[in-house]
Design an enzyme around this catalytic site. Structure first.
Site, PDB file in Angstrom:
ATOM      1  N   ILE A  62       0.791  -1.142  -0.021  1.00  6.34           N
ATOM      2  CA  ILE A  62      -0.214  -0.019   0.078  1.00  6.34           C
ATOM      3  C   ILE A  62       0.891   1.211  -0.092  1.00  6.34           C
ATOM      4  O   ILE A  62       1.856   1.329   0.866  1.00  6.34           O
ATOM      5  CB  ILE A  62      -1.054  -0.149   1.308  1.00  6.34           C
ATOM      6  CG1 ILE A  62      -1.688   1.397   1.407  1.00  6.34           C
ATOM      7  CG2 ILE A  62      -0.072  -0.048   2.656  1.00  6.34           C
ATOM      8  CD1 ILE A  62      -2.911   1.252   2.396  1.00  6.34           C
ATOM      9  N   SER A  63       0.898   2.034  -0.796  1.00  7.15           N
ATOM     10  CA  SER A  63       1.581   3.037  -1.176  1.00  7.15           C
ATOM     11  C   SER A  63       1.812   4.112   0.095  1.00  7.15           C
ATOM     12  O   SER A  63       0.798   4.431   0.764  1.00  7.15           O
ATOM     13  CB  SER A  63       1.369   3.827  -2.282  1.00  7.15           C
ATOM     14  OG  SER A  63       1.403   3.287  -3.726  1.00  7.15           O
TER      15      SER A  63
END
Length: 214
Positions: A62-63
């Protein structure tokens, strides 16, 4: 705990995103509203608002919150827009988009990730997100053209099908370049032409597909 998460989200917005120059109010409002901790494993929830990406499953991430906000702001979205996301991942980016625009279409090539994201969408009642399991490098031609396209994985080049599915005046944000070192680009369609801007060095997981990494 709810108050702790809300406080952490406000601090994240202020110190990581606004402080780095993201000013688009629609993006900031969406970031503040969406509970990022729902999109990570329970054991990582207290770290969900930290200034870093987090591993999810299947070698994916997840960025970092800032990158999500920055890429979203580059799309210059309006409430009437339809957006195509390539790489559903945890589902967090699609959730942010869903708070800003009319309809989000998202494509994921890892079935277990997609199923997990769908459960979160349902639990949070994000009903303007439509998803499918497929090769994202092909896009989703059924609902094209799109006002905006966001690609959350690095591609060796800009996939032709995505260019074909962009509406006139549409914007696409995509990391392009070799593995482990890409340049974030914004592509704007102007009639039969495409204007390409190089914006920032980034590092994303691979866009795997016929028009991405084989």
């Amino acid at each position: 705990m709810i108050d702790n998460y809300s406080t952490a989200r406000e601090k994240m917005l202020r110190e990581q995103i606004v402080a780095r120059g993201v000013t688009d109010m629609a993006t900031l409002d969406a970031i503040l509203e969406v509970p990022r901790h729902f999109f990570v494993d329970e054991g990582q929830r207290m770290r969900a608002y930290g200034d870093y990406p987090l591993s999810i499953t299947e070698g994916q991430t997840i960025s970092q919150p800032y990158i999500v906000a920055y890429m979203t702001s580059l799309l210059q979205l309006t409430a009437s827009d339809t957006v195509l996301e390539i790489g559903t991942g945890s589902g967090y980016q699609a959730a942010i988009l869903s708070k800003i625009c009319r309809q989000v279409y998202t494509v994921e090539c890892i079935h277990s990730l997609l199923n997990k994201a769908r459960k979160v969408f349902d639990s949070l009642r994000y009903f303007n997100i439509r998803s499918k399991y497929d090769d994202g490098s092909r896009g989703w031609s059924e609902f094209a053209p799109y006002d905006a396209i966001i690609v959350t994985a690095g591609s060796p080049e800009i996939p032709t099908p995505l260019l074909d599915q962009l509406a006139d005046g549409g914007r696409m944000v995509i990391p392009v370049g070799p593995r482990y070192e890409q340049v974030l680009k914004r592509v704007t369609k102007e009639g039969d032409d495409f204007v390409v801007e190089d914006l920032a060095p980034v590092r994303f997981v691979d866009l795997v597909g016929v028009h991405g990494w084989k």
